[in-house]
Every structure is written in structure tokens, then in C-alpha cells.
Design a protein around this motif. Structure first.
Motif, PDB file in Angstrom:
ATOM      1  N   HIS A 507       0.875  -1.175   0.000  1.00  0.00           N
ATOM      2  CA  HIS A 507       0.000   0.000   0.000  1.00  0.00           C
ATOM      3  C   HIS A 507       0.907   1.217   0.000  1.00  0.00           C
ATOM      4  N   LEU A 508       0.640   2.177  -0.856  1.00  0.00           N
ATOM      5  CA  LEU A 508       1.484   3.371  -0.929  1.00  0.00           C
ATOM      6  C   LEU A 508       0.654   4.635  -0.775  1.00  0.00           C
ATOM      7  N   GLY A 509       1.190   5.594  -0.035  1.00  0.00           N
ATOM      8  CA  GLY A 509       0.576   6.911   0.045  1.00  0.00           C
ATOM      9  C   GLY A 509      -0.556   7.037   1.035  1.00  0.00           C
ATOM     10  N   GLY A 510      -0.653   6.141   2.022  1.00  0.00           N
ATOM     11  CA  GLY A 510      -1.664   6.291   3.058  1.00  0.00           C
ATOM     12  C   GLY A 510      -1.299   7.411   4.012  1.00  0.00           C
ATOM     13  N   ALA A 511      -2.289   7.913   4.739  1.00  0.00           N
ATOM     14  CA  ALA A 511      -2.022   9.031   5.642  1.00  0.00           C
ATOM     15  C   ALA A 511      -3.144   9.192   6.641  1.00  0.00           C
ATOM     16  N   THR A 512      -2.796   9.737   7.800  1.00  0.00           N
ATOM     17  CA  THR A 512      -3.770  10.312   8.710  1.00  0.00           C
ATOM     18  C   THR A 512      -3.558  11.823   8.679  1.00  0.00           C
ATOM     19  N   GLY A 513      -4.391  12.548   9.406  1.00  0.00           N
ATOM     20  CA  GLY A 513      -4.278  14.007   9.367  1.00  0.00           C
ATOM     21  C   GLY A 513      -4.789  14.568   8.058  1.00  0.00           C
ATOM     22  N   LEU A 514      -4.197  15.680   7.652  1.00  0.00           N
ATOM     23  CA  LEU A 514      -4.600  16.312   6.402  1.00  0.00           C
ATOM     24  C   LEU A 514      -4.346  15.348   5.241  1.00  0.00           C
ATOM     25  N   ASN A 517      -6.124   9.048   4.106  1.00  0.00           N
ATOM     26  CA  ASN A 517      -6.629   8.064   3.151  1.00  0.00           C
ATOM     27  C   ASN A 517      -5.950   6.737   3.436  1.00  0.00           C
ATOM     28  N   PHE A 518      -6.394   5.685   2.751  1.00  0.00           N
ATOM     29  CA  PHE A 518      -5.898   4.349   3.036  1.00  0.00           C
ATOM     30  C   PHE A 518      -4.894   3.830   2.017  1.00  0.00           C
ATOM     31  N   GLY A 519      -4.285   4.724   1.286  1.00  0.00           N
ATOM     32  CA  GLY A 519      -3.199   4.305   0.422  1.00  0.00           C
ATOM     33  C   GLY A 519      -3.662   3.714  -0.897  1.00  0.00           C
ATOM     34  N   ARG A 520      -2.724   3.589  -1.768  1.00  0.00           N
ATOM     35  CA  ARG A 520      -2.965   3.105  -3.124  1.00  0.00           C
ATOM     36  C   ARG A 520      -2.441   1.680  -3.241  1.00  0.00           C
ATOM     37  N   ALA A 554       3.387  10.949   0.086  1.00  0.00           N
ATOM     38  CA  ALA A 554       2.009  10.505  -0.168  1.00  0.00           C
ATOM     39  C   ALA A 554       1.383  11.273  -1.321  1.00  0.00           C
ATOM     40  N   ALA A 555       1.647  12.570  -1.398  1.00  0.00           N
ATOM     41  CA  ALA A 555       1.097  13.365  -2.501  1.00  0.00           C
ATOM     42  C   ALA A 555       1.691  12.915  -3.831  1.00  0.00           C
ATOM     43  N   TRP A 556       2.968  12.624  -3.853  1.00  0.00           N
ATOM     44  CA  TRP A 556       3.617  12.152  -5.084  1.00  0.00           C
ATOM     45  C   TRP A 556       3.024  10.816  -5.531  1.00  0.00           C
ATOM     46  N   VAL A 557       2.787   9.903  -4.561  1.00  0.00           N
ATOM     47  CA  VAL A 557       2.246   8.579  -4.901  1.00  0.00           C
ATOM     48  C   VAL A 557       0.945   8.696  -5.677  1.00  0.00           C
ATOM     49  N   HIS A 558       0.091   9.623  -5.300  1.00  0.00           N
ATOM     50  CA  HIS A 558      -1.234   9.696  -5.903  1.00  0.00           C
ATOM     51  C   HIS A 558      -1.233  10.344  -7.287  1.00  0.00           C
ATOM     52  N   ALA A 560       1.822   9.703  -9.308  1.00  0.00           N
ATOM     53  CA  ALA A 560       2.929   9.049 -10.003  1.00  0.00           C
ATOM     54  C   ALA A 560       2.439   7.946 -10.933  1.00  0.00           C
ATOM     55  N   ASP A 561       3.190   7.719 -11.992  1.00  0.00           N
ATOM     56  CA  ASP A 561       2.933   6.609 -12.898  1.00  0.00           C
ATOM     57  C   ASP A 561       3.170   5.290 -12.162  1.00  0.00           C
ATOM     58  N   GLU A 562       2.345   4.305 -12.473  1.00  0.00           N
ATOM     59  CA  GLU A 562       2.414   3.043 -11.743  1.00  0.00           C
ATOM     60  C   GLU A 562       3.754   2.336 -11.927  1.00  0.00           C
ATOM     61  N   THR A 563       4.407   2.512 -13.046  1.00  0.00           N
ATOM     62  CA  THR A 563       5.709   1.861 -13.240  1.00  0.00           C
ATOM     63  C   THR A 563       6.752   2.383 -12.256  1.00  0.00           C
ATOM     64  N   LEU A 564       6.587   3.635 -11.811  1.00  0.00           N
ATOM     65  CA  LEU A 564       7.512   4.176 -10.811  1.00  0.00           C
ATOM     66  C   LEU A 564       7.198   3.620  -9.428  1.00  0.00           C
ATOM     67  N   LEU A 565       5.942   3.262  -9.201  1.00  0.00           N
ATOM     68  CA  LEU A 565       5.544   2.757  -7.894  1.00  0.00           C
ATOM     69  C   LEU A 565       5.823   1.266  -7.736  1.00  0.00           C
ATOM     70  N   THR A 566       5.794   0.534  -8.820  1.00  0.00           N
ATOM     71  CA  THR A 566       6.106  -0.899  -8.740  1.00  0.00           C
ATOM     72  C   THR A 566       7.604  -1.162  -8.792  1.00  0.00           C
ATOM     73  N   GLY A 567       8.374  -0.134  -9.101  1.00  0.00           N
ATOM     74  CA  GLY A 567       9.804  -0.329  -9.270  1.00  0.00           C
ATOM     75  C   GLY A 567      10.163  -0.912 -10.614  1.00  0.00           C
ATOM     76  N   GLY A 568       9.167  -0.972 -11.530  1.00  0.00           N
ATOM     77  CA  GLY A 568       9.440  -1.490 -12.867  1.00  0.00           C
ATOM     78  C   GLY A 568      10.354  -0.584 -13.674  1.00  0.00           C
ATOM     79  N   HIS A 569      10.398   0.680 -13.303  1.00  0.00           N
ATOM     80  CA  HIS A 569      11.307   1.628 -13.939  1.00  0.00           C
ATOM     81  C   HIS A 569      11.915   2.486 -12.843  1.00  0.00           C
ATOM     82  N   VAL A 570      13.214   2.660 -12.880  1.00  0.00           N
ATOM     83  CA  VAL A 570      13.903   3.458 -11.867  1.00  0.00           C
ATOM     84  C   VAL A 570      14.531   4.662 -12.546  1.00  0.00           C
TER      85      VAL A 570
END
Length: 576
Positions: A507-514, A517-520, A554-558, A560-570
Motif C-alpha cells: 500500500h502506498l501513500g496512506g495518511a492520517t491528518g490532512l 486516506n488508506f493508500g494506493r 504521499a502526494a507524489w504517490v497519488h 505518479a505513474d504506476e511503473t515508478l511505484l512498482t519499481g518497474g522503472h527506476v
């Protein structure tokens, strides 16, 4: 051919209006459903779980493990803060496939409540001595502000209770379908920017209601949080009931009331009532919310027996109406809910207190301490005249009442025993649950794996300039708040080279406070435990290379392209 009605074709018969199936009762006491609908409810009806304390003191501790009634062992013991720990030799694939009695070890995990209280040096010492003498030197600070032990023998429980109670601590209702340990602000009464000190309200709730048979049979666990600090440092968004400091334009400081938060497999954020409750009325309001849960909560299915499901079905307006009309018998004062903070909530580091002293937030690694460490901490507190310590909702601790002249000497001394006041962002921002080492629900190992991840990330990113939280959980139950972390890791078995191995759903980009959300969740993306260091490195590298100025992880995660989040592209940047 006969002209009788029986010979008519089926198509010629008039269609019958289907009868609606009667709706199954949810086991709500207030609606008359008092008969137990599952074995858990039956066990609580058979005997109030609080009665098990006497059997532990007078029977089980004298006759040994084999004398324990199974209904007590796997049920009512929880009301005394005791669970059997996981027997050795069962891998994660066995967690949900073998009978529970086979997973039971002959030793117990024990949770000790702190309920946001200030623990003087003598109490910290008692916690350490119990660990050293009865728990093989194990002790963890949990994100419910508990101390958690392992390897507890039933024969030793009376002596442990006596020592803890002498220090003002109890294990009563630390587990079970009961009011679980309270979360209180670690800096209550001393933070310069505090809105209101809620310490007296928590003390009064505990005095009145913990161990009260009126609240010892709830549908399931009931989690409480209270803070008067503007950082909302007790994660109020994900508790069943939370009191959050607010200021009424006429009446001054008080508390808003939030209800129905919780994580696990169906995460929900608490809903805000938008009210003002004075400090001395908080215990009554708490009892009203707990009573609604007791009387109207769903008891048929354990998977729906949390307050969040009732609040979701009723809506916050009906919940408030029932609270006011049936339980408080008065209207609550309207007040806009307080502004949601974007702030760090762990209080790590050295800070000015309003009385001229300092308070110092300390980070062990993922909450793991020991009896030896706690005794050394008590020694240091006594030597330097520290007033007390509080545990935090982030597996950390805060020392209260530190003389400014001894701060640096104290910080250096505690760093040497593994308690850092100025930790790296990785050490300061990583939490982990108990994991398969001791927990019967876990699928993967967590504590040591998280420690090794912290070590590696400190090596690979020694100069990280922004906090990134990593929460690691051994199963889907989210005890370590997987869904509200920047990087949440939910333990499961994953396939690798044709074999099942330990791994995590991400799960990426979850947060409490401002921005709570429960992440991506990434579609079908899993990472093996062995590959975790490289995966997190790839995602953090991509964030550092792709972020805009001031952009949080967390803001970047929401965006970002999914390939950057899976580590498929660095992206080019920091090398792996």
C-alpha cells in the motif's frame, strides 16, 4: 385431454409474488436479540470474562497450564491481557489451516495498559524487572501505548500482576471484547502548544469503567483515543471513539467527538460529530458511545462486530441523536470540528515544555525494547531527575520533566542503550507488529525484517531530507496500521520461482491528518521479503527524482505513474 387446472402449462399459471426473506437479526441487544449467535457470544454469556482473574490466581497458576479450561484459554484470558503465543515450528502457510489448539504454545503474550499515564522511574523499573525475571527479557512498545511481553508462564502471572499493580499498572481488558487500552497524548499537560490537557478525563474513564461488568461484554474490541494537542498525536481518525481538542468561541477549550474509525480488512475513517464537550463531561460521553456499541452493535458476525459498521449504516446524524436522546439525555453543544493538521505526531527529539523543562522523544527500533533496556532507562531517569515517561501511539516513548542542563548528557546516555532522540527518518518512521515470531494470526516475520530494512535504508539513504513512514504487518489485520503509512506492507505468502515465500502486498501513500486516506494498492503487485530492500529503494529513488519542491511522498504517490511505484522503472538519481 383434460381441461383441469392441473393440466395447464406452467407458462399459463399466474406468477407468484416472491415472499421477501426475513432479515436476519444482527444480535443487537437493544432490538431484543439476546440469544448468542456464535461461540464467542455464548462464552461471554456462560460466564462474565472478568471472573477469569480469580481462576488464574487461585487455580490455574497453582495447577499449571494443563488445568486451564479451553473456553478460558482461548477466550476469557484475553480480558486479563493474555493470549497464548504461537507454538514454534508452524510456518505462515499453517496459520489458517491447522486447528487453533495446535498453534497454542504453553506460554503467553501479556499486554500491560498504560492508558496515556505518566510512568515514574519506579514504574519503568518494574516493567523492566517483569521482563527480565519472567519474560526472557522480551518487551515491545506497541502502537496502543502498551508494553507487550512474551514467554509468560501461567504460574508467574500472580507475581507479575502484584509487581505491576504496585506501580499503578494493570492488564485488565488489555485484550478481549472490551474497552481496550486508551491512547492519550504523550505530551499532555506539558506541551506549550496544547489546547487542553485531557489527562483527568482518561483517568476518570479508567477509574469508572475498566473492570466494570457493564462494559465487559461488548460485541468486539473498543478502541479509545483522546488528545488535546493540535497535532492529533493519537491517530484519532482510526479509533472507535476519539476526543479531539477544540476551542468553542464562547465556552473555550473542550473536545470534539469522533466515532467509527478502524482499520483491519475493512478500513474506515472516524466520522466527526462537530460538537463541544467540556473536560468533566468526557467520561459520560465515552460511556454513552460505549453503551451504544454494547446495545446496538452487531454481534452475529465477528467480521461486522465493530462500531464502524454501525456508524456507517446509521450515519453520524442518527448516531448523535441516539447518543443524546437515549444515553446522555441532553443536547450536545455544536462546534465546528478542529482544523486537520499536517504535522508529525511522534514528538521525537528535544522540545521546550511550558514549565521551563524539556521533553525528549525517543525511538527504539520498531518498538522493540527489553527488560534490560527498561531498567537502564529507569536508572538514567533517576540519575538525571526525570519526572516520568509516556509511551506513544507510534511505538516510541517520551521523557517528561527533563532539566535543560542535563539534556545532552541524558540523550547521549540513552543513545548508547538503543534509545535515540535524534533518529534517522527511517528509524523514526518505521513500525512493525509482532509478526510470526509470536502471533498466531501472522503469516510472515516482521520485527527483525523491519529492523534489517531500517538498517539498509539508513545505509542507502543516509541524508534523507523528508519523513517517509513504513508500516509492516504480518497479516491483514493492520495492527501496525498498514493502510495509513507512506509505505504499508501487508504480510502474505507470494509465489517466487514456483514456490511460496514470505512477502508483502504493498500500500502506498496512506495518511492520517490532512489528506487522510488508506493508500494506493497496486494491481497484483507483491514483493518478496527477500526483495524488499531493493523494492523500497527503487520507489524512494523515484520519489526523490520525480518530486516537485515541497511535495510529500504521499502526494507524489497519488499522481505518479504506476511503473515508478512498482519499481518497474527506476529514474536516474540515487543508485541502488
Amino acid at each position: 385431454m383434460s381441461d383441469s387446472p392441473q393440466a395447464a402449462s406452467p407458462a399459463a399459471r399466474p406468477a407468484r409474488t416472491p415472499r421477501p426473506r426475513p432479515k436476519r437479526g444482527e444480535g443487537q441487544w437493544a432490538l431484543g436479540y439476546r440469544e448468542p449467535l456464535n461461540k464467542n457470544e455464548q462464552a461471554k454469556k456462560d460466564d462474565n470474562p472478568l471472573n477469569v482473574r480469580a481462576r488464574i490466581l487461585h487455580t490455574y497458576s497453582k495447577r499449571g497450564f494443563d488445568s486451564i479450561d479451553p473456553a478460558d484459554l482461548r477466550g476469557r484470558f484475553r480480558w486479563m491481557g493474555l493470549y497464548t503465543q504461537r507454538a514454534p515450528g508452524f510456518d505462515g502457510g499453517k496459520t489458517a489451516t491447522v486447528p487453533e489448539e495446535e498453534l497454542d504454545d504453553r506460554y503467553f503474550m501479556m499486554r500491560v495498559r498504560s492508558d496515556g499515564a505518566l510512568l515514574p522511574p519506579a514504574t519503568v523499573r518494574a516493567l523492566g524487572e517483569v521482563s527480565r525475571d519472567h519474560a526472557r527479557d522480551t518487551a515491545d512498545i506497541t502502537d496502543r501505548q502498551n508494553i507487550q511481553y512474551h514467554w509468560i508462564r501461567i504460574e508467574d502471572v500472580p507475581a507479575i500482576w502484584e509487581r505491576l499493580e504496585h506501580g499503578g499498572l494493570v492488564t485488565t481488558e488489555a485484550c478481549g471484547d472490551s474497552p481496550r487500552p486508551f491512547l492519550g497524548s504523550p505530551v499532555a499537560g506539558i506541551a506549550a502548544d496544547e489546547i487542553i490537557d485531557g489527562t483527568s478525563a482518561l483517568e476518570e474513564i479508567k477509574r469508572r469503567y475498566i473492570g466494570d461488568p457493564e462494559f465487559s461484554n461488548l460485541p468486539r474490541k473498543f478502541k479509545t483515543a483522546l488528545t488535546g494537542h493540535p497535532s492529533h498525536d493519537v491517530a484519532p481518525e482510526i479509533n472507535d471513539v476519539a476526543f479531539v481538542g477544540t476551542v468553542h468561541p464562547e465556552h473555550g477549550p473542550g473536545f470534539d467527538l469522533w466515532v467509527g474509525g478502524g482499520l483491519s480488512t475493512n478500513p474506515m475513517l472516524a466520522q466527526k460529530l462537530g460538537v463541544w464537550i467540556p473536560l468533566d463531561e468526557v467520561p459520560d460521553a465515552w460511556a454513552g458511545v460505549a453503551s451504544i456499541f454494547r446495545d446496538y452493535g452487531y454481534r452475529r458476525l465477528r467480521s461486522r462486530a465493530r462500531l464502524k459498521f454501525l456508524v456507517a449504516d446509521w450515519g453520524v446524524e442518527k448516531f448523535r441523536q441516539v447518543l443524546e436522546e437515549e444515553y446522555l439525555h441532553r443536547r450536545l453543544v455544536d462546534c465546528p470540528s478542529p482544523e486537520t493538521p499536517f504535522a508529525h505526531r511522534d514528538h521525537l527529539g528535544v522540545h521546550d515544555a511550558k514549565d521551563g523543562t524539556k521533553y525528549v522523544g525517543l525511538a527504539p527500533v520498531v518498538g522493540r525494547v527489553s527488560g534490560t533496556m527498561l531498567v537502564a532507562l529507569a536508572d538514567a531517569m533517576e540519575r538525571h531527575g526525570v519526572r516520568g515517561a509516556r509511551l506513544t501511539a507510534y511505538q516510541k516513548l517520551v521523557l517528561i520533566g527533563v532539566d535543560p542542563d542535563v539534556v545532552e548528557e541524558l540523550v547521549a546516555e540513552l543513545d548508547a542503550i538503543g534509545l535515540q532522540a535524534r533518529p534517522s527518518p527511517w528509524r523514526g518512521g518505521t513500525m512493525a507488529c509482532t509478526g510470526i515470531e509470536f502471533c498466531k494470526l501472522a503469516i510472515v516475520e516482521t520485527k527483525d525484517r523491519a529492523r534489517r530494512l531500517v538498517d539498509e535504508l539508513e545505509r542507502r539513504f543516509p541524508d534523507l531530507d523528508t519523513p517517509i513512514s513504513v508500516n509492516m504487518n504480518g497479516c491483514p489485520n493492520a495492527c501496525a496500521r498498514t493502510q495509513t503509512a507512506d509505505i504499508g506492507l501487508k504480510g502474505q505468502l507470494v509465489m517466487h520461482d514456483g514456490e511460496q515465500v514470505e512477502g508483502f502486498q504493498v500500500h502506498l501513500g496512506g495518511a492520517t491528518g490532512l489528506g487522510a486516506n488508506f493508500g494506493r494498492k497496486l494491481r497484483a503487485h507483491k514483493v518478496t521479503s527477500a526483495g524488499l530492500d531493493d523494492y523500497v529503494t527503487a520507489v524512494v529513488t523515484n520519489y526523490l527524482a520525480d518530486r516537485t519542491e515541497g511535495e510529500a511522498f504521499a502526494a507524489w504517490v497519488h499522481r505518479a505513474d504506476e511503473t515508478l511505484l512498482t519499481g518497474g522503472h527506476v529514474l536516474e538519481g540515487r543508485a541502488l
